[in-house]
Design an enzyme around this catalytic site. Structure first.
Site, short mmCIF file in Angstrom:
data_model
loop_
_atom_site.label_atom_id
_atom_site.label_comp_id
_atom_site.label_asym_id
_atom_site.label_seq_id
_atom_site.Cartn_x
_atom_site.Cartn_y
_atom_site.Cartn_z
CG ASP A 1 -26.61 -25.80 30.15
OD1 ASP A 1 -26.20 -25.48 31.28
OD2 ASP A 1 -27.02 -26.94 29.87
CG ASP B 1 -22.63 -28.94 30.44
OD1 ASP B 1 -23.27 -29.01 29.37
OD2 ASP B 1 -22.93 -29.57 31.45
CG ASP C 1 -28.87 -26.02 33.53
OD1 ASP C 1 -28.04 -25.11 33.69
OD2 ASP C 1 -28.57 -27.22 33.47
CG HIS D 1 -25.53 -27.27 37.48
ND1 HIS D 1 -24.94 -28.51 37.39
CD2 HIS D 1 -26.24 -27.13 36.34
CE1 HIS D 1 -25.29 -29.09 36.25
NE2 HIS D 1 -26.08 -28.26 35.60
CD GLU E 1 -22.01 -31.32 35.97
OE1 GLU E 1 -21.20 -32.03 35.35
OE2 GLU E 1 -22.93 -30.70 35.43
CG HIS F 1 -23.54 -37.72 28.75
ND1 HIS F 1 -23.48 -36.44 28.26
CD2 HIS F 1 -24.00 -37.62 30.02
CE1 HIS F 1 -23.85 -35.60 29.21
NE2 HIS F 1 -24.19 -36.28 30.28
CG ASP G 1 -23.46 -37.30 24.84
OD1 ASP G 1 -24.63 -37.31 25.19
OD2 ASP G 1 -22.51 -36.85 25.53
C1 XUL Z 1 -26.81 -31.26 33.16
C2 XUL Z 1 -25.35 -31.32 33.08
C3 XUL Z 1 -24.78 -32.56 32.50
C4 XUL Z 1 -23.50 -33.00 33.12
C5 XUL Z 1 -22.99 -34.32 32.61
O1 XUL Z 1 -27.29 -30.07 33.64
O2 XUL Z 1 -24.67 -30.38 33.43
O3 XUL Z 1 -24.63 -32.36 31.14
O4 XUL Z 1 -22.50 -32.07 32.93
O5 XUL Z 1 -23.90 -35.34 32.75
CO CO Z 2 -22.61 -30.04 33.41
#
Ligand code: XUL
Ligand code: CO
Length: 437
Positions: free
Chosen positions: A309, A339, A307, A271, A232, A101, A104
């Protein structure tokens, strides 16, 4: 010039018998599967936001991550140094791509002008590093959710100035992604949703979101950026309801607003599960619509409903994922973007290597297993035979649009009853998959 990870040499493939935690057991980048190297099939990408900006903080505690190269300041010099360290890491790992991003990589300034200047300074470093390492940008994106101005969303904000700010930010992020030769650009609707319908004009917000995406498509064409645009999907978190909630909702939105030709989907595992779907389901929905673009590779926790991750380590999951990817012809512009973040308890720099090595090995295994299942052919044959009634006779006529209700009635009146059904054999098929795992 190597500095930070001097005790770690380039991660090599040592094969399944290796007991070296800093070696690949399954990811041999030059190995060929289905006429392509593993490197080209899997197109691994490291995310900047988790791997280089994640601190390990959670709602109950501050950051735990030890990152000796980061002075913790918001200075441009720190950001530039961090970028060089990031490339040292990605190069040692052997991932061909990264993703970021705008916020970032470079700090936000007091004004948009100052912020853009900060970004330009760091992009210069990213460009140099890309050049001397050969690492490429999988996709860029804009962070339209962290700053308090985005409290009500960005493109869907009730505040028109915030829409304009977000548009300016995306303009710059597109320019930068273009300059860095990005293969794509992702739109994740960070706060494009609502917390209560009591204060929300949904129709207006959706119209604004579509307008925003059209503006981005127009600008992309104007500057000659050829990268692929992705949406996304994510159902909730941070808002209670996000408009881009799952693959089907995104496709419907894109179709309704005449955007389908310009976007594909970037499907993220955690997600998908937050949406109450499996990853396999989301990939299939995207693939069937010709819109399967890229993957944010991670996993949630079976017992935790947010989430998380985590890095993907389940071979069952990676096998299903790679079956879908191979079925829809493999990645073109997209890739497997991790991610994912290391756990708060895994706070040492070496944990970043363990996490990525594990994810890459899990996907290498998934790919090889998926290819073996395809070579064996029984699974595909079973599905083909299951639909055999559509290949000739009345089924073929229906598919060709040559049978109306009148003809179908007279066909059935003659038959008296439909032909008997055959078992779906779910357990047999589950056992078949396990033969290969
Ligand atoms: C948030 C997510 C983000 C996107 C990019 O859940 O997945 O990091 O991948 O904005
Ligand atoms: Co993502």
């Amino acid at each position: 010039m190597e500095t930070v990870f001097k005790n770690i040499s380039k991660i090599k493939y040592e094969g399944p018998k290796s007991r070296n935690p800093l070696a690949f057991k399954h990811y041999n980048p030059v190995e060929i599967v289905e006429d392509k190297t593993l490197r080209d099939h899997l197109r691994f990408s490291v995310v900047y936001w988790h791997t280089f900006r994640g601190t390990g903080s959670d709602p109950f505690g501050v950051g735990t991550a030890i990152r000796p190269w980061d002075d913790g300041s918001n200075s441009v010099a720190n950001a530039e140094n961090r970028a060089r360290v990031a490339f040292e890491f990605i190069e040692k790992l052997g991932a061909p791509f990264y993703a970021f991003h705008d916020r970032d990589v470079a700090p936000e300034g007091k004004t948009l002008r100052e912020t853009n200047k900060n970004l330009d300074a760091v992009v210069k470093v990213l460009k140099e590093e890309q050049k001397h390492t050969g690492i490429k940008l999988l996709w860029g994106t804009a962070n339209l959710f962290t700053h308090p101005r985005f409290v009500h969303g960005a493109a869907t904000s009730c505040n028109a100035d915030v829409f304009a700010f977000a548009a300016a930010q995306v303009k710059k992020a597109l320019e930068v992604t273009h300059e860095l030769g990005g293969a794509g650009y992702t739109f994740w609707g960070g706060r494009e949703g609502y917390s209560t319908l009591l204060n929300t004009n949904m129709k207006r917000e959706l119209d604004h979101l579509a307008r925003f995406l059209h503006l981005a498509v127009d600008y992309k064409k104007q500057i000659g950026f050829k990268g692929q645009f992705y949406i996304e999907p994510k159902p909730k978190e941070p808002t209670k309801h996000q408009y881009d909630s799952d693959a089907a909702a995104c496709l419907n939105f894109l179709r309704e607003y005449d955007l389908l030709d310009d976007f594909k989907l970037n499907i993220e595992t955690n997600h998908a599960t937050l949406a109450g779907h499996t990853m396999q389901h989301e990939l299939e929905v995207a693939g069937a619509a010709g819109a399967l673009g890229s993957i944010d590779a991670n996993t949630g926790d079976e017992l935790v409903g947010w989430d998380t991750d985590q890095f993907p380590t389940s071979v069952y999951l990676t096998t299903q994922t790679m079956l879908a990817i191979l079925k829809y012809g493999g990645f073109t512009t997209g890739g497997l973007n991790f991610d994912a973040k290391v756990r708060r308890e895994s706070f040492e720099p070496v944990d970043l290597f363990h996490a990525h090595i594990g994810g890459m090995d899990a996907f290498a295994r998934g790919l090889k297993i998926a290819a073996a299942i395809r070579k064996d052919g029984r699974l595909a044959k079973f599905v083909e035979q299951r639909y055999a009634s559509w290949d000739s006779g009345i089924g073929a006529k229906i598919e060709a649009g040559k049978a109306g209700l009148v003809e179908l009635e007279s066909y059935l009146l003659k038959q008296g009853e439909a032909a008997p059904n055959v078992s779906g054999r779910q357990e047999f098929l589950e056992n078949l998959i396990n033969e290969f795992i």
